[in-house]
Write an enzyme that holds these catalytic residues in place. Structure first.
Site, PDB file in Angstrom:
ATOM      1  N   SER A   1     -10.171  -6.118  -3.418  1.00 50.50           N
ATOM      2  CA  SER A   1      -9.296  -7.349  -4.309  1.00 50.50           C
ATOM      3  C   SER A   1     -10.309  -8.268  -4.921  1.00 50.50           C
ATOM      4  O   SER A   1     -11.233  -8.677  -4.464  1.00 50.50           O
ATOM      5  CB  SER A   1      -8.653  -8.166  -3.169  1.00 50.50           C
ATOM      6  OG  SER A   1      -8.086  -9.068  -3.736  1.00 50.50           O
TER       7      SER A   1
ATOM      8  N   CYS B   1      -0.189 -13.931   3.679  1.00 55.63           N
ATOM      9  CA  CYS B   1       1.034 -13.278   3.201  1.00 55.63           C
ATOM     10  C   CYS B   1       2.285 -13.349   4.247  1.00 55.63           C
ATOM     11  O   CYS B   1       3.130 -12.821   3.757  1.00 55.63           O
ATOM     12  CB  CYS B   1       0.539 -11.769   3.222  1.00 55.63           C
ATOM     13  SG  CYS B   1      -0.859 -11.603   2.165  1.00 55.63           S
TER      14      CYS B   1
ATOM     15  N   THR C   1      -1.832   0.445 -18.867  1.00 57.26           N
ATOM     16  CA  THR C   1      -3.167  -0.229 -19.639  1.00 57.26           C
ATOM     17  C   THR C   1      -3.933  -1.188 -18.730  1.00 57.26           C
ATOM     18  O   THR C   1      -3.430  -1.991 -17.783  1.00 57.26           O
ATOM     19  CB  THR C   1      -2.713  -1.022 -20.703  1.00 57.26           C
ATOM     20  OG1 THR C   1      -1.936  -0.357 -21.615  1.00 57.26           O
ATOM     21  CG2 THR C   1      -4.044  -1.533 -21.496  1.00 57.26           C
TER      22      THR C   1
ATOM     23  N   GLN D   1     -11.803  -8.254   2.742  1.00 53.30           N
ATOM     24  CA  GLN D   1     -12.332  -9.221   3.182  1.00 53.30           C
ATOM     25  C   GLN D   1     -13.971  -9.062   3.637  1.00 53.30           C
ATOM     26  O   GLN D   1     -14.684  -9.950   4.061  1.00 53.30           O
ATOM     27  CB  GLN D   1     -11.794  -9.569   4.721  1.00 53.30           C
ATOM     28  CG  GLN D   1     -10.307 -10.183   4.518  1.00 53.30           C
ATOM     29  CD  GLN D   1     -10.189 -11.547   3.894  1.00 53.30           C
ATOM     30  OE1 GLN D   1     -11.454 -12.160   3.763  1.00 53.30           O
ATOM     31  NE2 GLN D   1      -8.830 -11.692   3.468  1.00 53.30           N
TER      32      GLN D   1
ATOM     33  N   ALA E   1      -5.723  -5.521  -3.777  1.00 50.58           N
ATOM     34  CA  ALA E   1      -5.721  -4.630  -2.576  1.00 50.58           C
ATOM     35  C   ALA E   1      -4.372  -4.195  -1.980  1.00 50.58           C
ATOM     36  O   ALA E   1      -4.392  -3.163  -1.377  1.00 50.58           O
ATOM     37  CB  ALA E   1      -6.521  -5.445  -1.481  1.00 50.58           C
ATOM     38  N   THR E   2      -3.315  -4.878  -2.309  1.00 53.12           N
ATOM     39  CA  THR E   2      -2.093  -4.386  -1.732  1.00 53.12           C
ATOM     40  C   THR E   2      -1.545  -3.042  -2.417  1.00 53.12           C
ATOM     41  O   THR E   2      -1.117  -2.159  -1.725  1.00 53.12           O
ATOM     42  CB  THR E   2      -0.707  -5.662  -2.060  1.00 53.12           C
ATOM     43  OG1 THR E   2      -1.130  -6.624  -1.159  1.00 53.12           O
ATOM     44  CG2 THR E   2       0.455  -5.150  -1.826  1.00 53.12           C
TER      45      THR E   2
ATOM     46  N   HIS F   1      -9.778 -11.355  -5.873  1.00 53.26           N
ATOM     47  CA  HIS F   1      -9.549 -12.713  -5.907  1.00 53.26           C
ATOM     48  C   HIS F   1     -10.210 -13.283  -4.370  1.00 53.26           C
ATOM     49  O   HIS F   1     -10.249 -14.389  -4.073  1.00 53.26           O
ATOM     50  CB  HIS F   1      -8.122 -13.531  -5.889  1.00 53.26           C
ATOM     51  CG  HIS F   1      -7.348 -13.129  -4.898  1.00 53.26           C
ATOM     52  ND1 HIS F   1      -6.968 -13.915  -3.909  1.00 53.26           N
ATOM     53  CD2 HIS F   1      -6.777 -11.924  -4.576  1.00 53.26           C
ATOM     54  CE1 HIS F   1      -6.230 -13.309  -3.104  1.00 53.26           C
ATOM     55  NE2 HIS F   1      -5.777 -12.061  -3.426  1.00 53.26           N
TER      56      HIS F   1
END
Length: 445
Positions: free
Chosen positions: A243, A369, A283, A223, A115-116, A245
């Site tokens: 994201s 973070c 890739t 989220q 997501a970052t 994870h």
């Protein structure tokens, strides 16, 4: 005394100077040192209650990924042999699974590292592509740090940035938002569900405003995806960050939804082979993409059940804690929120001290973070939380694999430790005697 390699080392762990009102918070690095040492002694892992920071990979996701780690290892962009075709087919299946979860076309899904990267691509990419005609970007003060920092980079390039305040409940004021849009506004970025306090923004209403004003809407939905129903067409969202994870998938993979009609144009952040429609060269890691797709597919199948169960566990946790402890404040709106993110402030208790006391439960005092900072959460400050309460906040993250026994243990342990810490606090004693702390003029000696 910390015993290491049969040698005793004396560690002066708390040499902080007193502040005007109370002792300064212990350094987080020292807290980590203590927790790590005690875990080594006990040989026990803490309960996991930090599902906003990351989620454990669902075993079914790992099952889907393993063949592409070992047997089907071809480059998905190799067009001349079966190894490449196998990987490409798996990659496109994963792309469709991600798209299905949010009601998008598979061609609108761009694989990223998380997501970052997606947030950076969306905000910088749109702003720079349309900079000749539009040089104004709007976001909110409670966004993830990567969104705020991306906007600061744009500000250094001459763009005008508006950081919208939020109301005391954490929700943006729609009238203020609409009034902030200018003729040269190219993009509005608003997080769907806040990662610290769980507040859910009115994305459909925001999307209608943006579409009527000709402004692109980006949302950081890391989220939210897989936890609440999302349809990008109904929400009128033009760009969405995802994201892996955060939804029981692998780390190191994410996606960016980029609308095709009406078309959104981006300036790529990196150059190379032109993969992913030329927007993200490099890739695509097939095993990670397969894992993200599998996580999205499982989330779509089990979303309703997961939501009901997480809501039940969250209500159980809050009810147990608030029924036994006074002066506990839930941060953020009580209704418009994702139930699995519970942010509580325990008055007259230091959050870092409570975290250290709850060493057998993995919790957080804010975003992972920014957890290296001793400053109170900027999200809590943005909703008007007093600094003392912001310092005393703990985020409880509940997820798919959380059990009732874990919730009960966490609640009981929290009640015990908060009561113990309050008994040691002179501030708590003064409050019990009826003294108004805000009326006291504190001096330093």
């Amino acid at each position: 005394l910390i015993k290491k390699n049969n040698t005793c080392v004396c560690a002066n762990l708390f040499r902080s100077k007193p502040s005007q009102r109370h002792q300064a918070s212990p350094d987080l690095n020292k807290i980590k040192l203590i927790k790590r040492h005690e875990l080594e002694i006990d040989e026990l892992r803490p309960l996991y209650m930090d599902f906003q920071a990351t989620t454990p990979m669902d075993p079914r996701v790992l099952d889907a990924m393993l063949p592409y780690q070992v047997n089907y290892y071809g480059n998905p962009h190799s067009k001349t042999h079966a190894f490449g075709w196998e990987s490409e087919s798996a990659m496109e299946t994963a792309r469709r699974q991600v798209a299905d979860l949010i009601g998008a076309d598979p061609r609108e899904i761009i694989f990223t590292s998380g997501a970052t990267e997606s947030n950076n691509m969306a905000i910088k990419g749109v702003a720079r592509f349309y900079k000749t005609k539009k040089r104004h970007v709007i976001t909110t003060q409670t966004e993830h740090k990567c969104v705020l920092d991306s906007c600061r980079i744009l500000a250094s390039e001459g763009f005008s940035i508006t950081y919208l305040p939020v109301q005391a409940n954490g929700i943006v004021d729609l009238e203020l938002l609409e009034a902030s849009i200018r003729p040269d506004t190219s993009l509005l970025s608003v997080m769907t569900i806040n990662n610290e306090i769980g507040v859910k923004q009115p994305m459909k209403e925001i999307g209608q405003i943006c579409r009527s004003k000709g402004v692109f809407l980006h949302t950081d939905a890391a989220q939210a995806v897989g936890k609440i129903p999302i349809n990008v067409t109904d929400m009128k969202v033009d760009l969405m960050s995802i994201s892996g994870h955060k939804i029981y998938g692998p780390k190191g993979v994410g996606a960016l939804y980029v609308r095709r009609r009406p078309r959104v144009r981006l300036e790529p952040l990196q150059s190379g082979g032109g993969q992913e429609r030329g927007l993200r060269s490099g890739t695509v890691p097939t095993p990670l993409a397969v894992g993200l797709g599998a996580a999205c597919s499982i989330a779509q199948q089990e979303m309703e059940y997961d939501h009901q169960r997480v809501s039940m566990l969250a209500n159980r946790l809050v009810q147990k804690i608030t029924s036994e402890l006074p002066d506990v404040i839930m941060n953020g709106d009580a209704e418009q929120r994702y139930a699995g993110c519970v942010n509580l402030s325990f008055a007259y208790v230091e959050g870092e001290s409570l975290l250290m006391a709850l060493k057998d439960v993995a919790l957080s005092s804010g975003s992972a973070c920014t957890s290296a900072s001793l400053e109170p959460s900027y999200v809590l400050r943005a909703i008007g939380t007093d600094e003392d309460l912001a310092h005393s906040s703990i985020r409880f993250g509940i997820g798919r694999f959380t059990t009732e026994a874990e919730v009960d243990y966490t609640a009981e342990k929290c009640i015990t430790q908060v009561s113990r810490l309050r008994e040691m606090s002179p501030l708590w004693e003064m409050v019990q005697e009826g003294i108004d702390l805000k009326s006291i003029k504190w001096t330093q000696h």
